[in-house]
Scaffold this motif. Structure first.
Motif, short mmCIF file in Angstrom:
data_model
loop_
_atom_site.label_atom_id
_atom_site.label_comp_id
_atom_site.label_asym_id
_atom_site.label_seq_id
_atom_site.Cartn_x
_atom_site.Cartn_y
_atom_site.Cartn_z
N ASP A 738 4.56 -9.24 -13.65
CA ASP A 738 4.37 -8.15 -14.60
C ASP A 738 3.64 -6.95 -14.00
O ASP A 738 3.13 -6.10 -14.74
N LEU A 739 3.56 -6.87 -12.68
CA LEU A 739 2.93 -5.71 -12.07
C LEU A 739 3.75 -4.45 -12.32
O LEU A 739 4.99 -4.50 -12.33
N PRO A 740 3.12 -3.32 -12.52
CA PRO A 740 3.88 -2.07 -12.70
C PRO A 740 4.58 -1.65 -11.41
O PRO A 740 4.21 -2.10 -10.31
N LEU A 741 5.57 -0.79 -11.56
CA LEU A 741 6.26 -0.26 -10.38
C LEU A 741 5.31 0.66 -9.62
O LEU A 741 4.40 1.26 -10.17
N VAL A 742 5.53 0.77 -8.32
CA VAL A 742 4.72 1.66 -7.48
C VAL A 742 5.63 2.74 -6.91
O VAL A 742 6.84 2.57 -6.79
N ARG A 743 5.00 3.88 -6.59
CA ARG A 743 5.72 5.01 -6.02
C ARG A 743 5.50 5.01 -4.52
O ARG A 743 4.41 5.32 -4.02
N THR A 744 6.53 4.63 -3.74
CA THR A 744 6.35 4.48 -2.31
C THR A 744 7.71 4.47 -1.61
O THR A 744 8.76 4.53 -2.25
N ASP A 745 7.65 4.40 -0.29
CA ASP A 745 8.84 4.17 0.53
C ASP A 745 8.87 2.68 0.84
O ASP A 745 8.01 2.18 1.58
N PRO A 746 9.81 1.92 0.28
CA PRO A 746 9.77 0.46 0.44
C PRO A 746 9.84 0.00 1.89
O PRO A 746 9.20 -0.97 2.27
N GLY A 747 10.63 0.69 2.72
CA GLY A 747 10.74 0.28 4.12
C GLY A 747 9.43 0.43 4.87
O GLY A 747 8.99 -0.48 5.58
N LEU A 748 8.77 1.59 4.70
CA LEU A 748 7.50 1.80 5.39
C LEU A 748 6.41 0.90 4.84
O LEU A 748 5.58 0.37 5.58
N LEU A 749 6.39 0.70 3.49
CA LEU A 749 5.39 -0.19 2.90
C LEU A 749 5.56 -1.62 3.40
O LEU A 749 4.58 -2.34 3.63
N GLU A 750 6.81 -2.03 3.57
CA GLU A 750 7.06 -3.38 4.10
C GLU A 750 6.48 -3.52 5.50
O GLU A 750 5.89 -4.56 5.84
N ARG A 751 6.61 -2.47 6.33
CA ARG A 751 6.04 -2.52 7.68
C ARG A 751 4.52 -2.61 7.62
O ARG A 751 3.89 -3.29 8.43
N VAL A 752 3.91 -1.90 6.69
CA VAL A 752 2.47 -1.95 6.55
C VAL A 752 2.01 -3.38 6.23
O VAL A 752 1.12 -3.93 6.88
N VAL A 753 2.62 -3.97 5.20
CA VAL A 753 2.24 -5.32 4.80
C VAL A 753 2.50 -6.32 5.92
O VAL A 753 1.69 -7.21 6.21
N ALA A 754 3.65 -6.18 6.60
CA ALA A 754 4.00 -7.12 7.66
C ALA A 754 2.99 -7.07 8.79
O ALA A 754 2.55 -8.12 9.30
#
Length: 866
Positions: A738-754
């Motif tokens: 149930d988390l709200p949507l975030v405003r981001t670039d999914p590809g770059l955010l994935e690299r950050v988390v990874a």
């Protein structure tokens, strides 16, 4: 340093053995001091002594009591540090603590050993310690320039300066190099490299001089305090100090250069220039000339001082005594001999008042020339002076006619007072000379018409003669006071205008308007000029070229037509333009077109030109520093990149090559499990190599500014699981649906988390999974990556995000390309990445992502098309 502590206990005394270089024998000297004190019955313990593997040093410790050190674990290695609590509990009279500038291991009570020493002093324990001159904070840059080695461990100068006793441990460069060659300093394998690098004879000589000069400054401070405490006003010639009295005149440069040559004759001498202002603070010399003298003094290695005094000679001598100077350099008077005979000279007065000071009299081109700065004969306008002279003649005549008509009712004393009032009025209008003329005419009128016998210039009554003489003297005195007041008013107004003008330039510099265009625009606006240009001439092979305009300011200023009959004249009131050229320095000048400028404005322009030169030079140096910083950063990145290529690329390539060679070798007979192990090794190292190359490419994109994120509304369930999938059971995922949507670039955010998760997994203990937890609060969503690894000290939390820190920095965990890329991508998508301590141990990386704004149908359609 040994004052009582706030709770009333005696504070310990600090003794510092200051070494000119490593290996001169500081620790030996400290141990000798300990043995001498113990022989006198003093309770001495060894808090910490570093022997560096030297058998002679270890033997010197002998049977001195040694307090056990405290063990500190760091990155799987056990380090030992000074145990402050154990020393305080032992409560000796004296504790030996070696290497004051040492940096303690992470997890210690203090970051630096000198802070531990302060704790011992606060406990009332005397401390004897050692430090090398290259570790003094103020000398690190000088030492780096001499030796080429940057000192990482430093101690603030005040810690050593405030010691109760400083002992210099010195050794000649030749003797120290012999000690090094005999193996008394370093191990045998380090001797040749040390002799050819850090321990070169020139380096050791320069370090020795640095130590002597630094200690001389400290001794000089102590001498100054002693003289002040004991009210000693006389000069103690402990060090050669040369004071040069400068006037701002053309002879000042000659005096300063002569004073510098005198100061150079003695090592450690000082050059001080002093300029005396009048007690009212108004300048008596051109600000530009004073600025030039100041720049010359600083280029000669001296300091410039301005003092206020009613008498120049007394002010110079008082300053010299206060500075504990040994010599005053003063120029021969510019007055002619007959003027000096009547009026005296400043140089002769300084010699008379000097006492124990030596006075060096320097001749120059304008000596005895008689060309001294004479003040204008009146500060008032021509119109007021003309009116004053007219009144000086007409007013006494008119007053005489009035008093003659009322002769019977007005006595002589009243007549004298009225003529005196008339002289004062003329002084207020026309200044001193018209007032003196009025006094003379009034004296004649009083004597001829009102003083018995009338009609003659003789005076019968001596009392009347005294009254007339007093009248003339009072009139002259009042006239001089009025004239002086007028001069001071004009000077004060001019000084305020100059200060206001220069303050405006200073404000423009402080507000960032330090470009050449801002300088000329400010100048044109302040002086109401039509055009101001800053010109510069380049030099090629030492030859000056033509002037070129580098900045110009044009203003629409109307020039009134010249009255008839004034064509061809230049000056105030003619309506014609003039050109004024002000030199900024040898290669720059200001060219001003517009109204004719009076002499006062030209003086301000000289100061303005000097300020403009400083501004432009400051900007040039700042631009060069910025370019140098960019080049240095680029060079550091290039160096680190080469190190990465040579190290991190070679390691996985070597592993892959070994695995492939093992698989393809016809002679090798591999069991199935061995073949599987080799394949898995090749696969894992290939994955590692691929990740490193991706990080290098991403870092290159970040540094060149080519990262262009495409922001859209996305759910973290689309990003986080994909980023942690390669780590499998090593990561525990907790991302609510149930988390709200975030405003981001999914590809770059994935690299950050990874990258963040990979870093956490690398340092997490085996069997203790990394937790990735997401939560929403207000307008943000937080993704927390929690590990139970060794953690990161506070001092290294920001440094671990710098590129390539893992290659050359062993001071922290989790530093390298991955985190640098992660923070760069986080900033690119509008997120933040900050480290926190995990309760109970470990590190938590907090990724904060902004929540998507409410959905707009039109925006949604545009994003889908995009």
């Amino acid at each position: 340093m040994s004052a009582d502590t706030p709770d009333g206990r005696r504070r310990g005394r600090l003794t510092v053995y200051l070494g000119a270089a490593p290996g001169v024998g500081k620790t030996f000297a400290m141990l000798d001091e300990a043995l001498r004190r113990r022989s006198r019955g003093t309770d001495v313990v060894v808090g910490l002594v570093e022997t560096h593997g030297r058998a002679a040093t270890a033997a010197k410790v002998g049977d001195l009591e040694v307090v056990p050190r405290r063990a500190v674990g760091h990155r799987g290695v056990e380090l030992t540090e000074l145990d402050v609590d154990a020393v305080v509990a032992r409560d000796p009279d004296v504790a030996l603590v070696d290497e004051l500038a040492h940096t303690n291991a992470p997890g210690s009570r203090h970051a630096k050993r000198w802070q531990d020493v302060h704790d011992l002093l606060d406990a009332g324990i005397d401390v004897v310690t050692t430090v090398n001159v290259q570790h003094l904070e103020s000398l690190t840059e000088d030492v780096e320039a001499i030796t080429g080695v940057r000192q990482r461990e430093t101690v603030p100068d005040h810690v050593v300066r405030e010691a109760d006793q400083i002992q210099l441990v010195d050794l000649s460069p030749q003797a120290l190099r012999r000690r090094l060659a005999h193996g008394n300093v370093y191990r045998a394998e380090q001797i040749d490299a040390s002799l050819s690098s850090y321990f070169r004879e020139g380096n050791l000589t320069a370090l020795r001089e640095l130590a002597l000069l630094w200690l001389a400054d400290r001794v000089d401070d102590a001498l100054t305090r002693y003289r002040a405490d004991h009210a000693i006003s006389g000069t103690w010639p402990a060090r050669e100090r040369v004071v040069v009295a400068v006037t701002g005149g053309p002879e000042s440069a000659t005096l300063l250069r002569r004073g510098a040559r005198i100061a150079e004759r003695a090592a450690g001498s000082e050059l001080l220039a002093v300029h005396v202002l009048a007690t009212d603070g108004l300048p008596t010399a051109s600000p530009a000339a004073i600025a030039t003298d100041r720049a010359l003094v600083e280029s000669l290695g001296g300091t410039f001082h301005t003092v206020v005094g009613e008498d120049v000679a007394s002010a110079v001598v008082d300053f010299a005594h206060g500075a504990n100077a040994t010599m005053v350099v003063v120029g021969v008077s510019r007055r002619s001999r007959w003027r000096e005979a009547f009026l005296g000279s400043t140089s002769a007065e300084i010699a008379r008042l000097s006492g124990s000071l030596d006075v060096h009299l320097v001749t120059h081109e304008r000596a005895r020339s008689g060309r001294v700065a004479r003040r204008g004969w009146s500060p008032l306008s021509v119109r007021r002076r003309v009116v004053g002279f007219v009144l000086a003649v007409a007013a006494p005549v008119a007053l005489t006619a009035l008093l003659d008509a009322a002769r019977e009712s007005v006595g002589l004393s009243t007549q004298v007072m009225l003529f005196l009032a008339l002289s004062v009025g003329v002084a207020l209008v026309g200044g001193m000379w018209p007032a003196l003329a009025c006094a003379v005419v009034s004296f004649l009128c009083l004597n001829w018409f009102f003083t018995p016998p009338t009609g003659l210039l003789t005076v019968a009554d001596p009392e009347n003669l005294l009254a007339l003489l007093v009248f003339v003297l009072v009139a002259a005195a009042v006239a001089s006071v009025v004239d002086l007041s007028a001069r001071r008013t004009v000077q004060a107004s001019r000084a305020r205008a100059e200060a206001s003008t220069l303050a405006a330039l200073s404000r423009s510099v402080l507000s960032g308007e330090d470009t050449a265009g801002a300088v000329v625009a400010r100048l044109a606006e302040t002086f109401q000029l039509r055009r101001v240009a800053l010109e510069e001439r380049a030099r090629t092979d030492g030859r000056a070229r033509d002037w070129a305009t580098i900045a110009v300011a044009d203003r629409a200023v109307e020039v009134a037509p010249a009255p008839a009959g004034t064509r061809g004249r230049r000056g105030p009131g003619t309506g014609e333009e003039t050109r004024t050229v002000v030199s900024v320095d040898d290669d720059r000048r200001l060219v001003l077109d517009g109204r004719p400028l009076p002499a006062g404005d030209r003086q301000v322009l000289e100061a303005f030109g000097a300020q403009a030169g400083i501004v432009l030079e400051y900007r040039r140096l700042r631009e060069e520093a910025a370019r140098a910083a960019v080049l240095a950063e680029t060079d550091a990145t290039r160096t680190a990149l080469l190190a990465a290529v040579s190290h991190d690329l070679r390691t996985p390539l070597a592993a892959i090559r070994a695995a492939v060679d093992g698989l393809r070798s016809p002679q090798a007979v591999l069991e199935p499990q061995d073949r599987t192990a080799l394949v898995e090794t090749a696969a894992s190292e290939t994955e590692r190599l691929e990740q490193l190359i991706d990080n290098l490419l991403d870092l290159s994109r970040l540094q060149t500014g080519s990262v262009a994120p495409v922001l859209r509304d996305v759910s973290l369930e689309e990003v986080v699981p994909v980023a942690v999938e390669p780590h499998g059971a090593r990561v525990a995922l907790d991302v609510p649906e149930d988390l709200p949507l975030v405003r981001t670039d999914p590809g770059l955010l994935e690299r950050v988390v990874a990258n963040v998760v990979a870093n956490a997994v690398r340092f997490a203990p085996p069997g203790d999974p990394v937790t990735v937890r997401a939560s929403a609060s207000g307008g943000i969503v937080e993704v927390r990556v929690v590990d139970r690894g060794p953690g990161v000290p506070d001092t290294a939390k920001e440094r671990m995000f710098e590129s390539f820190q893992r290659l050359g920095d062993a001071g922290g965990h989790g530093v390298g390309l991955g985190l640098a890329v992660a923070r760069g991508f986080a900033r690119a998508v509008g997120a933040t990445l900050v480290p926190e301590d995990t309760p109970g141990g470990g590190l938590t990386m907090v990724l904060t992502v902004p929540v998507a704004p409410p959905r707009d149908p039109a925006r949604t359609e545009r994003e889908e098309h995009a």
